[in-house]
Write a protein that holds these residues in place. Sequence first.
Motif, short mmCIF file in Angstrom:
data_model
loop_
_atom_site.label_atom_id
_atom_site.label_comp_id
_atom_site.label_asym_id
_atom_site.label_seq_id
_atom_site.Cartn_x
_atom_site.Cartn_y
_atom_site.Cartn_z
N THR A 56 10.83 24.45 5.74
CA THR A 56 11.10 24.91 4.39
C THR A 56 9.92 24.65 3.45
OG1 THR A 56 12.15 22.81 3.93
CG2 THR A 56 13.59 24.62 4.59
N PRO A 58 6.46 25.75 3.96
CA PRO A 58 5.45 26.44 4.77
C PRO A 58 4.04 26.29 4.22
CG PRO A 58 6.73 28.03 3.50
CD PRO A 58 7.40 26.69 3.33
N GLY A 59 3.09 26.17 5.13
CA GLY A 59 1.68 26.15 4.76
C GLY A 59 1.18 24.82 4.24
N ASP A 457 -0.88 20.68 -6.68
CA ASP A 457 -0.84 21.95 -7.42
C ASP A 457 0.25 22.87 -6.91
OD1 ASP A 457 -3.00 21.12 -8.85
OD2 ASP A 457 -4.47 22.15 -7.61
N ILE A 458 0.58 22.73 -5.63
CA ILE A 458 1.63 23.60 -5.07
C ILE A 458 2.98 23.05 -5.53
CG2 ILE A 458 2.71 24.43 -2.95
CD1 ILE A 458 -0.01 25.59 -3.28
N THR A 459 3.74 23.93 -6.17
CA THR A 459 5.03 23.51 -6.72
C THR A 459 6.16 24.10 -5.89
OG1 THR A 459 5.15 25.44 -8.10
CG2 THR A 459 4.04 23.53 -9.03
N THR A 461 8.10 26.30 -6.93
CA THR A 461 8.06 27.75 -7.18
C THR A 461 7.15 28.44 -6.17
OG1 THR A 461 8.30 27.24 -9.50
CG2 THR A 461 7.65 29.49 -8.96
N SER A 462 5.98 27.86 -5.94
CA SER A 462 5.07 28.45 -4.95
C SER A 462 5.72 28.46 -3.57
CB SER A 462 3.78 27.64 -4.85
OG SER A 462 3.04 27.71 -6.04
N ASP A 465 8.25 31.16 -3.38
CA ASP A 465 7.55 32.43 -3.19
C ASP A 465 7.11 32.60 -1.74
OD1 ASP A 465 7.88 33.18 -5.79
OD2 ASP A 465 5.85 32.70 -6.44
N ARG A 466 6.57 31.52 -1.16
CA ARG A 466 6.13 31.62 0.23
C ARG A 466 7.28 31.92 1.17
NH1 ARG A 466 1.77 26.67 1.16
NH2 ARG A 466 0.31 27.38 -0.43
N LEU A 469 8.09 35.56 0.74
CA LEU A 469 7.01 36.36 1.33
C LEU A 469 7.06 36.28 2.85
CD1 LEU A 469 4.10 35.37 -1.09
CD2 LEU A 469 5.06 37.67 -0.82
N GLY A 470 7.31 35.10 3.37
CA GLY A 470 7.31 34.90 4.81
C GLY A 470 8.50 35.57 5.49
N MET A 552 9.52 40.64 -1.98
CA MET A 552 9.02 40.36 -3.32
C MET A 552 8.44 41.65 -3.87
SD MET A 552 6.19 37.58 -4.43
CE MET A 552 7.24 36.18 -4.07
N PRO B 58 9.58 35.43 11.47
CA PRO B 58 10.30 35.18 10.22
C PRO B 58 10.98 36.43 9.66
CG PRO B 58 7.93 35.22 9.83
CD PRO B 58 8.12 35.26 11.32
N ARG B 466 3.59 38.44 7.67
CA ARG B 466 4.58 37.52 7.12
C ARG B 466 4.19 36.07 7.35
NH1 ARG B 466 10.54 40.07 8.64
NH2 ARG B 466 10.20 42.01 7.50
N LEU B 469 1.47 35.32 4.86
CA LEU B 469 2.06 35.26 3.51
C LEU B 469 2.89 34.00 3.33
CD1 LEU B 469 3.14 39.00 3.15
CD2 LEU B 469 1.43 37.83 1.73
N GLY B 470 3.66 33.66 4.36
CA GLY B 470 4.55 32.51 4.27
C GLY B 470 3.80 31.19 4.26
N GLU B 471 2.65 31.14 4.90
CA GLU B 471 1.88 29.90 4.93
C GLU B 471 0.94 29.78 3.74
OE1 GLU B 471 0.95 27.80 8.28
OE2 GLU B 471 3.12 28.04 8.20
N GLU B 472 0.40 30.91 3.28
CA GLU B 472 -0.73 30.87 2.36
C GLU B 472 -0.50 31.65 1.08
OE1 GLU B 472 -3.59 29.27 2.73
OE2 GLU B 472 -3.64 28.66 4.83
N GLY B 498 2.61 32.25 -4.23
CA GLY B 498 2.61 31.31 -3.09
C GLY B 498 1.26 30.66 -2.90
N ASN B 500 -1.02 29.48 -6.00
CA ASN B 500 -1.20 28.49 -7.04
C ASN B 500 -0.72 29.14 -8.32
OD1 ASN B 500 -2.33 26.66 -9.02
ND2 ASN B 500 -3.61 25.88 -7.37
N GLU B 501 0.00 28.40 -9.12
CA GLU B 501 0.54 29.05 -10.32
C GLU B 501 -0.39 28.96 -11.53
OE1 GLU B 501 4.80 27.55 -10.08
OE2 GLU B 501 3.68 27.49 -8.20
#
Lengths: 560, 560
Positions: A56, A58-59, A457-459, A461-462, A465-466, A469-470, A552, B58, B466, B469-472, B498, B500-501
């Motif tokens: 949960t 990812p990345g 920096d990764i929250t 929310t990010s 989104d991932r 997207l994934g 998305m 995914p 995917r 996108l899901g990782e990065e 996904g 950085n905000e």
Amino acid sequence: MNHPHPDLGLPSPLVKGGLRIVALGGLGEIGRNMTVFETKGKLLIVDCGVLFPEDTQPGIDLILPDFSYIRDRLDDVVGVFLTHGHEDHIGAVPYLLRERGDIAIYGSALTLALVTAKLKEHRISPLTREVREGGHEDVGPFELEFVAVNHSIPDALAVVINTDAGRVLATGDFKMDQLPLDGRITDLRTFARLGEEGVDLFMVDSTNADIPGFTPSEREIMPALNRVIGSTKRRVIVASFSSHVHRVQQVIDTALIHNRKVIFIGRSMVRNMKIAQDMGYLTVPPGIVMDAKDLDSFDDNVVLICTGSQGEPMAALSRMANGDHQIRVGEGDTVILASSLIPGNENSVFRVINELTRFGAKVVHKANAMVHVSGHAAAGELLYCYNIVKPRFVMPIHGEWRHMKANAELAIQSGVPRSNALIIENGVVVDLIDHEAQVVGSVPCGFVYVDGQSIGDITETSLKDRRILGEEGFISVIVVIDSQSGKIVAGPDIHARGFNEDMALFDDVKLKIEKALASAVAEGINGTHQLSQIVRKTVGGWVGGEHRRKPMIVPVVIEV
Amino acid sequence: MNHPHPDLGLPSPLVKGGLRIVALGGLGEIGRNMTVFETKGKLLIVDCGVLFPEDTQPGIDLILPDFSYIRDRLDDVVGVFLTHGHEDHIGAVPYLLRERGDIAIYGSALTLALVTAKLKEHRISPLTREVREGGHEDVGPFELEFVAVNHSIPDALAVVINTDAGRVLATGDFKMDQLPLDGRITDLRTFARLGEEGVDLFMVDSTNADIPGFTPSEREIMPALNRVIGSTKRRVIVASFSSHVHRVQQVIDTALIHNRKVIFIGRSMVRNMKIAQDMGYLTVPPGIVMDAKDLDSFDDNVVLICTGSQGEPMAALSRMANGDHQIRVGEGDTVILASSLIPGNENSVFRVINELTRFGAKVVHKANAMVHVSGHAAAGELLYCYNIVKPRFVMPIHGEWRHMKANAELAIQSGVPRSNALIIENGVVVDLIDHEAQVVGSVPCGFVYVDGQSIGDITETSLKDRRILGEEGFISVIVVIDSQSGKIVAGPDIHARGFNEDMALFDDVKLKIEKALASAVAEGINGTHQLSQIVRKTVGGWVGGEHRRKPMIVPVVIEV
């Protein structure tokens, strides 16, 4: 997530002579262990580890304890004590020292050697203070005493924290192997003496608390190793954690019996075994260890000891399984996974086993042979501890909720009053005052994600989104409109990834977008933001209705 | 993936009187079992199941067998025989019948009832032909014979396929419970008779082939169920697969002993148990089962039987764990996971256990009590089969490579020549000619992904997108330029998800993009494609160099 202490607010200031305890990691999770102790205005940190992400998250590379609680008070920190050298206890030290570089690091010889090697990679030279079992050390207002414990890495220590408010005994990770390879058992005689004198708060490793019985001795894997290595025709490849010195020792000893050479593979394995050998924790008979680059000259009479037992994609074992490592695994070879299987890694590990099997290798692992024992005390061992220490209060640490709960129940069965067993989460504040422990509040305490060069920096929310997207991919729609007339100058230009590669699919939604925008403009709606929302709604309705999907949607309306 | 038969090409046409066997799923994986048999120009399909995706796939709902091999020959299909009613054996039938609706479906009474209920949801009325153990059926040129086998669902059948080329015995999924609840054992007397007469090719369930010993009897979970249900103060919640009629039977029987009412929760549980009860597979004493909507009127004296034992997010149990189900789990309740733990689901299941534990429930699962036994034969049982059948050739089915390999080794140990044990993958073609089986080629055979309404549209490229996108996450850059001058009219407009905000992060790369485009235009480079590539390179270099990250970059240059 449900919050078991939903009404907790920030705690009142610590009363004079009290001891405050706040875990910033390690409660409700297996990893990033870190607990802050405070008395007389000074802070002591016990352990400072990392957590590895799950699906949960990812990345993400690593998850750190949240230092916010201590960030403004770094100057009050009198030291960090590390119970042992595993990543989940030392891995976040570099990140803490980036914030204040001259915090003294206390630990046993091996622990300090491992953390120093890690810090060197971060170009940090730490201020270290070696301690040993039986030793005492005054660290600011904290009187520390160190107690030998046995674990899956040598030289692990429990710590006694004596303060005016009372005494805490924190086990760190441990088990009670009664016949360990190095003869260094968990020091129950000292536990007994401390119990006689009185332990107010006992902080106990929960990892295996839900497993009945006793963890077998490390020695008990020797027969299986011997049988497997003895019956292998060609090469033996053993995957293990790179800090498991005693596991590696047994592999070396067995290799010697069967006249096989040993080769270490993988950066951390080579580095750690050199440290362990130099310091005398690993005994290597002369001439038995060979360099990987000399491998060609040896036929099959070797045991390769490598990393990658969790199916990590970049580690030696995974690369062998994919056929892109210099070592080509084949018929007659045996691979031994002398390791646990950390939940979440099953698919990766089974993939590695399948691929190695396809190459013709025999794969031996803990499900089909006794080639691994845990490093943590099971329920039976924990009961011994509770009965010997007879603590007034108990706080299960190092575990998910189910583990901490099981651990608390053991304490209660052994006689600790139910109200004195504190199952809490990270950030919950416990004050020990006059030998009485109590939950007094909680402080903000989140996940701090390391991703590439970014820390924190990764929250969430990010990450959300991932996850979207994934799972679903995205559709981006670009429309350029004339700022005067509102008419479309270019587009709708549609880009989609992870959704569907057939671009013709979008022909009918393009028409819908054009119509929707035209009627919006006709109604006097303007502004790129409002028009973007119309694009989003149009595309969302179409993709949900006709495709039953929720990618998305990224609408961009540009005025020129 | 490594291909064990890298040199196989398309096979030559099947010789007259030969039997051709091609698995389109189920080899090298646990799921989407489907095998095509061909003789005299006609095709027989055995099983037609789905596979559930893993973390490298995914967003996918289901994976189907690849029907390409038979798509041009659907008119030659004389029937589908289903060994039993599990999803991995019947789940793809609706998708096959969409391609030709009047293919006759053969199976036992319960199997047909379950597949008919499934097809009803797809608005398909199938042409069914009920068969039973001991029965024979000529299906086109195939003489079929059906043999009772025991599994974790009632009414499972093995199938004997008699042709001029020889005889095949395919087990389907099975185990050899010697004291099953319904008294219907795997019919070894028939296996023995078939063996006496001669079995040319034995296709055998591999799922548990790497597990030594014998799978315990379903009955052996009764004491644990009895103990747990008997000692629970408030409610008992049992999660199980919704097709496991005998597991549910034991829960009902135990509830009766303890004077508890039973409530079925979850759509598939309610549906399947109604079918099982109506058909006489499930015995429900009058008055014991209550409707979920009447729950309020009962205090705690209930056993709830629900779905969600694998931590599926939408199932009843996960919703209880999240606190958003009408049933609020709390102190005094016990949750029993009477189920296996399918690899890959560990994190989800442990999350459910942790959350239920936080609510105060006790959670019992196979790791801490004997509340589950497998539905598949372990190594010891498979050896009995090999020794009784004494087949000429063996083909392990239903398993990952490690399982098929372990199964083949059992056959070899029991006397099957090594060269007669065929470990193959999906799409590999085996011809049985004059009682001799041989690999003769392979046909294209991929994964067919179901995602929302789309079937087969999602490709490996989409999945790779995917995963990235899901990782990065991604960075999209939009630049509108004047088609005459090449000058930037609007943008660079940057959207990132996904990644950085902090949008200020992109300020310096915007300048870089502007410069790069200006110098490209000055050099006479034009065309949106070429300019897009310059944007991609600029952003990629910046994000990799300064952030050590590799998000997907989506550059869009639009001319107006």
